[in-house]
Write a protein that holds these residues in place. Structure first.
Motif, PDB file in Angstrom:
ATOM      1  N   SER A  20      -0.511  -9.110 -17.290  1.00  0.00           N
ATOM      2  CA  SER A  20       0.032  -7.844 -17.208  1.00  0.00           C
ATOM      3  C   SER A  20       0.819  -8.546 -16.647  1.00  0.00           C
ATOM      4  N   GLU A  21       2.706  -7.923 -16.316  1.00  0.00           N
ATOM      5  CA  GLU A  21       3.659  -7.608 -15.894  1.00  0.00           C
ATOM      6  C   GLU A  21       3.998  -6.918 -14.627  1.00  0.00           C
ATOM      7  N   VAL A  22       2.576  -5.839 -14.119  1.00  0.00           N
ATOM      8  CA  VAL A  22       2.613  -4.735 -13.239  1.00  0.00           C
ATOM      9  C   VAL A  22       1.187  -5.969 -12.442  1.00  0.00           C
ATOM     10  N   CYS A  23       1.030  -5.597 -11.369  1.00  0.00           N
ATOM     11  CA  CYS A  23       0.402  -5.181 -10.039  1.00  0.00           C
ATOM     12  C   CYS A  23      -0.249  -4.506  -9.230  1.00  0.00           C
ATOM     13  N   ALA A  24      -1.409  -3.997  -8.787  1.00  0.00           N
ATOM     14  CA  ALA A  24      -1.958  -3.371  -8.084  1.00  0.00           C
ATOM     15  C   ALA A  24      -2.541  -3.534  -6.966  1.00  0.00           C
ATOM     16  N   VAL A  25      -1.940  -3.522  -5.556  1.00  0.00           N
ATOM     17  CA  VAL A  25      -2.139  -3.564  -4.097  1.00  0.00           C
ATOM     18  C   VAL A  25      -3.412  -2.689  -3.284  1.00  0.00           C
ATOM     19  N   PHE A  26      -4.633  -3.490  -3.393  1.00  0.00           N
ATOM     20  CA  PHE A  26      -5.762  -3.098  -2.422  1.00  0.00           C
ATOM     21  C   PHE A  26      -5.684  -3.788  -0.929  1.00  0.00           C
ATOM     22  N   GLU A  27      -6.372  -2.853   0.191  1.00  0.00           N
ATOM     23  CA  GLU A  27      -6.302  -3.219   1.011  1.00  0.00           C
ATOM     24  C   GLU A  27      -8.207  -4.098   0.834  1.00  0.00           C
ATOM     25  N   LEU A  67       2.845 -12.417  -5.552  1.00  0.00           N
ATOM     26  CA  LEU A  67       3.041 -11.518  -6.469  1.00  0.00           C
ATOM     27  C   LEU A  67       4.314 -11.880  -7.234  1.00  0.00           C
ATOM     28  N   GLN A  68       5.276 -13.146  -6.201  1.00  0.00           N
ATOM     29  CA  GLN A  68       6.092 -13.471  -7.492  1.00  0.00           C
ATOM     30  C   GLN A  68       6.167 -13.730  -8.392  1.00  0.00           C
ATOM     31  N   GLY A  69       7.129 -13.011  -9.418  1.00  0.00           N
ATOM     32  CA  GLY A  69       6.696 -12.765 -10.867  1.00  0.00           C
ATOM     33  C   GLY A  69       6.630 -11.461 -11.484  1.00  0.00           C
ATOM     34  N   TYR A  70       5.876 -10.646 -10.411  1.00  0.00           N
ATOM     35  CA  TYR A  70       5.665  -8.683 -11.326  1.00  0.00           C
ATOM     36  C   TYR A  70       6.274  -8.355 -11.228  1.00  0.00           C
ATOM     37  N   GLU A  71       6.532  -7.273 -12.331  1.00  0.00           N
ATOM     38  CA  GLU A  71       7.912  -6.763 -12.803  1.00  0.00           C
ATOM     39  C   GLU A  71       7.605  -4.909 -11.594  1.00  0.00           C
ATOM     40  N   ARG A  72       6.569  -5.357 -11.521  1.00  0.00           N
ATOM     41  CA  ARG A  72       5.961  -3.834 -10.831  1.00  0.00           C
ATOM     42  C   ARG A  72       4.217  -3.976  -9.817  1.00  0.00           C
ATOM     43  N   ILE A  73       4.861  -3.715  -8.634  1.00  0.00           N
ATOM     44  CA  ILE A  73       3.951  -4.245  -8.008  1.00  0.00           C
ATOM     45  C   ILE A  73       3.719  -2.382  -7.218  1.00  0.00           C
ATOM     46  N   GLU A  74       2.693  -2.146  -8.185  1.00  0.00           N
ATOM     47  CA  GLU A  74       2.373  -0.791  -7.112  1.00  0.00           C
ATOM     48  C   GLU A  74       1.235  -1.166  -6.319  1.00  0.00           C
ATOM     49  N   CYS A  75       1.291  -0.209  -5.119  1.00  0.00           N
ATOM     50  CA  CYS A  75       0.249  -0.480  -3.679  1.00  0.00           C
ATOM     51  C   CYS A  75      -0.821   0.877  -3.667  1.00  0.00           C
ATOM     52  N   PHE A  76      -1.889   0.432  -3.419  1.00  0.00           N
ATOM     53  CA  PHE A  76      -2.775   1.516  -3.286  1.00  0.00           C
ATOM     54  C   PHE A  76      -3.421   1.649  -2.245  1.00  0.00           C
ATOM     55  N   LEU A  77      -2.436   1.419  -0.749  1.00  0.00           N
ATOM     56  CA  LEU A  77      -3.462   0.719   0.593  1.00  0.00           C
ATOM     57  C   LEU A  77      -3.345   2.170   1.122  1.00  0.00           C
ATOM     58  N   ASP A  78      -3.681   1.783   2.268  1.00  0.00           N
ATOM     59  CA  ASP A  78      -4.885   3.612   3.640  1.00  0.00           C
ATOM     60  C   ASP A  78      -3.358   4.252   4.298  1.00  0.00           C
ATOM     61  N   ASN A  79      -3.747   4.869   3.840  1.00  0.00           N
ATOM     62  CA  ASN A  79      -3.020   5.670   4.550  1.00  0.00           C
ATOM     63  C   ASN A  79      -2.826   5.941   6.311  1.00  0.00           C
ATOM     64  N   ASP A  80      -2.871   5.102   6.452  1.00  0.00           N
ATOM     65  CA  ASP A  80      -2.719   4.243   8.460  1.00  0.00           C
ATOM     66  C   ASP A  80      -1.620   3.885   8.621  1.00  0.00           C
TER      67      ASP A  80
END
Length: 187
Positions: free
Chosen positions: A92-99, A133-146
């Motif tokens: 994918s050109e998109v990567c989802a990021v989680f803690e 994450l180098q090279g991704y067109e979009r990086i979607e962050c689902f990180l903690d609300n802190d």
């Protein structure tokens, strides 16, 4: 010298480790309490059995890219070294990021990601994530609300600019994505 000896005493010494497909009913029950159905957990995680100081334990595990395993059960949150990020590339050109991997599993449970994904396994791994994450067109962050989640998002945004999207508004009233998932299941 005394410092390194003290650290070794604190770190659990994992022995007699074996891995199998996730099937233990208590571990699956723990994940169900966290809002994760068995079919999501089984296709993404493994079951680990191990000893620490002669006592037998078991946990849900998620592999990281260096061969270590992030571990969770009702009573323990830790890692069989080495500590690293977990990364799945699907082209994918998109990567989802989680803690953490509970948030990743929560996203899978909610059906909100179909892209590549990266689990930090600790916000201290953000520099490893920057390289991955180098090279991704979009990086979607689902990180903690802190504060740690905000700092991590800011670090990624500083590196990648507008490619980085903060998805935490989806669960703005909750600590993290897993808390949001649990609230949705109570409705």
């Amino acid at each position: 010298m005394a410092q390194s000896t003290r650290n070794k005493e604190r770190e659990p010494a994992f022995e007699d480790i074996w891995v199998r497909s996730l099937q233990d009913s208590k571990l699956l029950g723990y994940l169900e309490e966290r809002g994760i159905d068995a079919h999501v957990a089984i296709s993404n995680c493994e079951e680990l059995r191990y000893r620490v100081h002669g006592k037998r334990y078991y946990a849900v595990g998620l592999r990281n890219r260096s061969g270590g395993m992030e571990l969770r059960n009702r009573f323990f949150k830790g890692c069989i070294p080495p500590k690293d990020i977990s990364l799945k590339r699907n082209g994918s050109e998109v990567c989802a990021v989680f803690e953490g991997f509970m948030d990743y599993l929560s996203a899978m449970q909610l059906g909100i990601i179909t892209s590549d994904w990266l689990v930090l396994n600790s916000v201290s791994n953000v520099e490893k994530a920057v390289k991955a994450l180098q090279g991704y067109e979009r990086i979607e962050c689902f990180l903690d609300n802190d504060e740690a989640g905000r700092r991590t998002f800011q670090r990624l945004h500083n590196c990648f600019g507008e490619k980085v999207i903060d998805r935490s508004s989806l669960y703005a009233d909750y600590k993290d994505l897993n808390d949001y998932l649990l609230s949705q299941r109570q409705v």
